[in-house]
Write a protein that holds these residues in place. Sequence first.
Motif, PDB file in Angstrom:
ATOM      1  N   VAL A  32       0.834  -1.196   0.000  1.00 45.55           N
ATOM      2  CA  VAL A  32       0.000   0.000   0.000  1.00 45.55           C
ATOM      3  C   VAL A  32       0.873   1.253   0.000  1.00 45.55           C
ATOM      4  CG1 VAL A  32      -1.728   1.333   1.284  1.00 45.55           C
ATOM      5  CG2 VAL A  32      -1.866  -1.165   1.201  1.00 45.55           C
ATOM      6  N   ASP A  33       1.845   1.273   0.890  1.00 46.65           N
ATOM      7  CA  ASP A  33       2.797   2.381   0.935  1.00 46.65           C
ATOM      8  C   ASP A  33       4.097   1.879   1.531  1.00 46.65           C
ATOM      9  OD1 ASP A  33       2.713   2.617   3.814  1.00 46.65           O
ATOM     10  OD2 ASP A  33       0.947   3.886   3.655  1.00 46.65           O
ATOM     11  N   CYS A  34       5.126   2.718   1.441  1.00 50.11           N
ATOM     12  CA  CYS A  34       6.430   2.302   1.940  1.00 50.11           C
ATOM     13  C   CYS A  34       7.252   3.514   2.335  1.00 50.11           C
ATOM     14  CB  CYS A  34       7.186   1.487   0.878  1.00 50.11           C
ATOM     15  SG  CYS A  34       7.535   2.391  -0.643  1.00 50.11           S
ATOM     16  N   SER A  35       8.227   3.261   3.179  1.00 49.89           N
ATOM     17  CA  SER A  35       9.216   4.264   3.552  1.00 49.89           C
ATOM     18  C   SER A  35      10.551   3.541   3.646  1.00 49.89           C
ATOM     19  CB  SER A  35       8.865   4.923   4.891  1.00 49.89           C
ATOM     20  OG  SER A  35       9.096   4.031   5.960  1.00 49.89           O
ATOM     21  N   GLU A  36      11.569   4.265   3.992  1.00 50.23           N
ATOM     22  CA  GLU A  36      12.900   3.677   4.107  1.00 50.23           C
ATOM     23  C   GLU A  36      12.943   2.544   5.133  1.00 50.23           C
ATOM     24  OE1 GLU A  36      17.158   5.385   5.545  1.00 50.23           O
ATOM     25  OE2 GLU A  36      16.013   6.675   4.176  1.00 50.23           O
ATOM     26  N   SER A  37      12.082   2.615   6.147  1.00 54.07           N
ATOM     27  CA  SER A  37      12.159   1.627   7.225  1.00 54.07           C
ATOM     28  C   SER A  37      10.907   0.778   7.416  1.00 54.07           C
ATOM     29  CB  SER A  37      12.481   2.326   8.544  1.00 54.07           C
ATOM     30  OG  SER A  37      11.449   3.246   8.862  1.00 54.07           O
ATOM     31  N   GLY A  38       9.866   1.008   6.596  1.00 56.64           N
ATOM     32  CA  GLY A  38       8.653   0.246   6.809  1.00 56.64           C
ATOM     33  C   GLY A  38       7.777   0.139   5.579  1.00 56.64           C
ATOM     34  N   ILE A  39       6.848  -0.817   5.645  1.00 58.33           N
ATOM     35  CA  ILE A  39       5.884  -1.021   4.565  1.00 58.33           C
ATOM     36  C   ILE A  39       4.510  -1.290   5.162  1.00 58.33           C
ATOM     37  CG2 ILE A  39       7.555  -1.863   2.865  1.00 58.33           C
ATOM     38  CD1 ILE A  39       6.735  -4.727   3.563  1.00 58.33           C
ATOM     39  N   LYS A  40       3.483  -1.009   4.366  1.00 57.04           N
ATOM     40  CA  LYS A  40       2.112  -1.359   4.731  1.00 57.04           C
ATOM     41  C   LYS A  40       1.597  -2.296   3.648  1.00 57.04           C
ATOM     42  CE  LYS A  40      -2.442   0.634   5.661  1.00 57.04           C
ATOM     43  NZ  LYS A  40      -3.173   1.926   5.705  1.00 57.04           N
ATOM     44  N   ILE A  41       1.090  -3.439   4.076  1.00 53.24           N
ATOM     45  CA  ILE A  41       0.592  -4.464   3.170  1.00 53.24           C
ATOM     46  C   ILE A  41      -0.908  -4.630   3.406  1.00 53.24           C
ATOM     47  CG2 ILE A  41       0.729  -6.908   2.532  1.00 53.24           C
ATOM     48  CD1 ILE A  41       3.557  -6.907   3.854  1.00 53.24           C
ATOM     49  N   SER A  42      -1.694  -4.629   2.321  1.00 52.45           N
ATOM     50  CA  SER A  42      -3.106  -4.980   2.459  1.00 52.45           C
ATOM     51  C   SER A  42      -3.231  -6.474   2.184  1.00 52.45           C
ATOM     52  CB  SER A  42      -3.987  -4.176   1.502  1.00 52.45           C
ATOM     53  OG  SER A  42      -3.741  -4.534   0.161  1.00 52.45           O
ATOM     54  N   SER A  43      -4.042  -7.146   2.997  1.00 53.15           N
ATOM     55  CA  SER A  43      -4.193  -8.598   2.863  1.00 53.15           C
ATOM     56  C   SER A  43      -5.617  -9.005   3.208  1.00 53.15           C
ATOM     57  CB  SER A  43      -3.207  -9.322   3.779  1.00 53.15           C
ATOM     58  OG  SER A  43      -3.473  -9.012   5.133  1.00 53.15           O
ATOM     59  N   TYR A  44      -5.980 -10.217   2.793  1.00 50.67           N
ATOM     60  CA  TYR A  44      -7.311 -10.737   3.108  1.00 50.67           C
ATOM     61  C   TYR A  44      -7.385 -11.310   4.513  1.00 50.67           C
ATOM     62  CZ  TYR A  44      -8.396 -10.085  -1.794  1.00 50.67           C
ATOM     63  OH  TYR A  44      -8.601  -9.532  -3.032  1.00 50.67           O
ATOM     64  N   GLU A  45      -6.235 -11.600   5.111  1.00 54.65           N
ATOM     65  CA  GLU A  45      -6.184 -12.104   6.480  1.00 54.65           C
ATOM     66  C   GLU A  45      -5.265 -11.203   7.297  1.00 54.65           C
ATOM     67  OE1 GLU A  45      -5.128 -16.205   6.678  1.00 54.65           O
ATOM     68  OE2 GLU A  45      -6.526 -16.769   5.098  1.00 54.65           O
ATOM     69  N   ALA A  46      -5.562 -11.043   8.565  1.00 49.35           N
ATOM     70  CA  ALA A  46      -4.699 -10.251   9.447  1.00 49.35           C
ATOM     71  C   ALA A  46      -3.364 -10.971   9.618  1.00 49.35           C
ATOM     72  CB  ALA A  46      -5.365 -10.071  10.802  1.00 49.35           C
ATOM     73  N   LEU A  47      -2.289 -10.203   9.619  1.00 49.41           N
ATOM     74  CA  LEU A  47      -0.971 -10.756   9.906  1.00 49.41           C
ATOM     75  C   LEU A  47      -0.680 -10.484  11.375  1.00 49.41           C
ATOM     76  CD1 LEU A  47       0.941  -9.516   6.717  1.00 49.41           C
ATOM     77  CD2 LEU A  47      -0.256 -11.694   7.077  1.00 49.41           C
ATOM     78  N   SER A  48      -0.228 -11.477  12.098  1.00 52.21           N
ATOM     79  CA  SER A  48      -0.049 -11.358  13.545  1.00 52.21           C
ATOM     80  C   SER A  48       1.162 -10.509  13.898  1.00 52.21           C
ATOM     81  CB  SER A  48       0.132 -12.750  14.161  1.00 52.21           C
ATOM     82  OG  SER A  48      -1.010 -13.521  13.955  1.00 52.21           O
ATOM     83  N   PRO A  49       0.964  -9.467  14.732  1.00 53.31           N
ATOM     84  CA  PRO A  49       2.103  -8.672  15.189  1.00 53.31           C
ATOM     85  C   PRO A  49       3.178  -9.557  15.813  1.00 53.31           C
ATOM     86  CG  PRO A  49       0.072  -7.550  15.722  1.00 53.31           C
ATOM     87  CD  PRO A  49      -0.303  -8.926  15.218  1.00 53.31           C
ATOM     88  N   GLY A  50       4.432  -9.240  15.498  1.00 51.24           N
ATOM     89  CA  GLY A  50       5.560 -10.026  15.980  1.00 51.24           C
ATOM     90  C   GLY A  50       6.030 -11.070  14.979  1.00 51.24           C
ATOM     91  N   THR A  51       5.192 -11.390  13.988  1.00 54.43           N
ATOM     92  CA  THR A  51       5.569 -12.372  12.972  1.00 54.43           C
ATOM     93  C   THR A  51       6.608 -11.770  12.028  1.00 54.43           C
ATOM     94  OG1 THR A  51       3.346 -13.306  13.051  1.00 54.43           O
ATOM     95  CG2 THR A  51       4.696 -13.900  11.155  1.00 54.43           C
ATOM     96  N   ARG A  52       7.642 -12.571  11.726  1.00 55.88           N
ATOM     97  CA  ARG A  52       8.685 -12.138  10.786  1.00 55.88           C
ATOM     98  C   ARG A  52       8.555 -12.936   9.494  1.00 55.88           C
ATOM     99  NH1 ARG A  52      13.407  -9.537  12.509  1.00 55.88           N
ATOM    100  NH2 ARG A  52      14.663 -10.847  11.162  1.00 55.88           N
ATOM    101  N   PHE A  53       8.683 -12.226   8.385  1.00 58.63           N
ATOM    102  CA  PHE A  53       8.605 -12.846   7.065  1.00 58.63           C
ATOM    103  C   PHE A  53       9.834 -12.470   6.249  1.00 58.63           C
ATOM    104  CE2 PHE A  53       4.090 -12.106   8.111  1.00 58.63           C
ATOM    105  CZ  PHE A  53       3.537 -13.350   7.833  1.00 58.63           C
ATOM    106  N   GLU A  54      10.293 -13.390   5.422  1.00 63.41           N
ATOM    107  CA  GLU A  54      11.230 -13.061   4.354  1.00 63.41           C
ATOM    108  C   GLU A  54      10.356 -12.845   3.137  1.00 63.41           C
ATOM    109  OE1 GLU A  54      14.595 -15.603   3.760  1.00 63.41           O
ATOM    110  OE2 GLU A  54      14.839 -15.927   5.909  1.00 63.41           O
ATOM    111  N   LEU A  55      10.413 -11.644   2.570  1.00 64.28           N
ATOM    112  CA  LEU A  55       9.479 -11.262   1.514  1.00 64.28           C
ATOM    113  C   LEU A  55      10.156 -11.058   0.171  1.00 64.28           C
ATOM    114  CD1 LEU A  55       7.344  -8.555   3.360  1.00 64.28           C
ATOM    115  CD2 LEU A  55       6.874 -11.005   3.128  1.00 64.28           C
ATOM    116  N   ASP A  56       9.392 -11.343  -0.886  1.00 65.68           N
ATOM    117  CA  ASP A  56       9.698 -10.935  -2.251  1.00 65.68           C
ATOM    118  C   ASP A  56       8.620  -9.938  -2.634  1.00 65.68           C
ATOM    119  OD1 ASP A  56      11.909 -12.596  -2.717  1.00 65.68           O
ATOM    120  OD2 ASP A  56      10.669 -14.242  -3.470  1.00 65.68           O
TER     121      ASP A  56
END
Length: 110
Positions: A32-56
């Motif tokens: 949805v948006d991004c900055s040097e240190s963060g991103i916002k992702i829209s999804s159909y399911e909530a992502l649990s705070p504290g979860t770490r992902f390796e993303l493409d």
Amino acid sequence: MSEEQRIHPRAILKSTVSVFERGSKDYLGLLVDCSESGIKISSYEALSPGTRFELDLVDIPPNIDGRRTGQCIAEVVWSDKLTPSLYGNGCVISDASDMLKTMMKSYSQL
């Protein structure tokens, strides 16, 4: 979130950037948006705070043949329901690839 807590300004995207979990190749949502240190992702399911992902993160920029893929590690900080079927998920990112940094810079110039 009632109070703005950003460290870096964010770029609001005008193009589509798909977000995938690197290992499983599972589709997580759209950037949805991004900055040097963060991103916002829209999804159909909530992502649990504290979860770490390796993303493409994959986009198809205008006037360029092919697509670009950037990588990072993202940790979910918050998740809010945006609509009855969509969630917004704020993540802090680390280990961004050079390609992802290039992609993010191009979004701030749109």
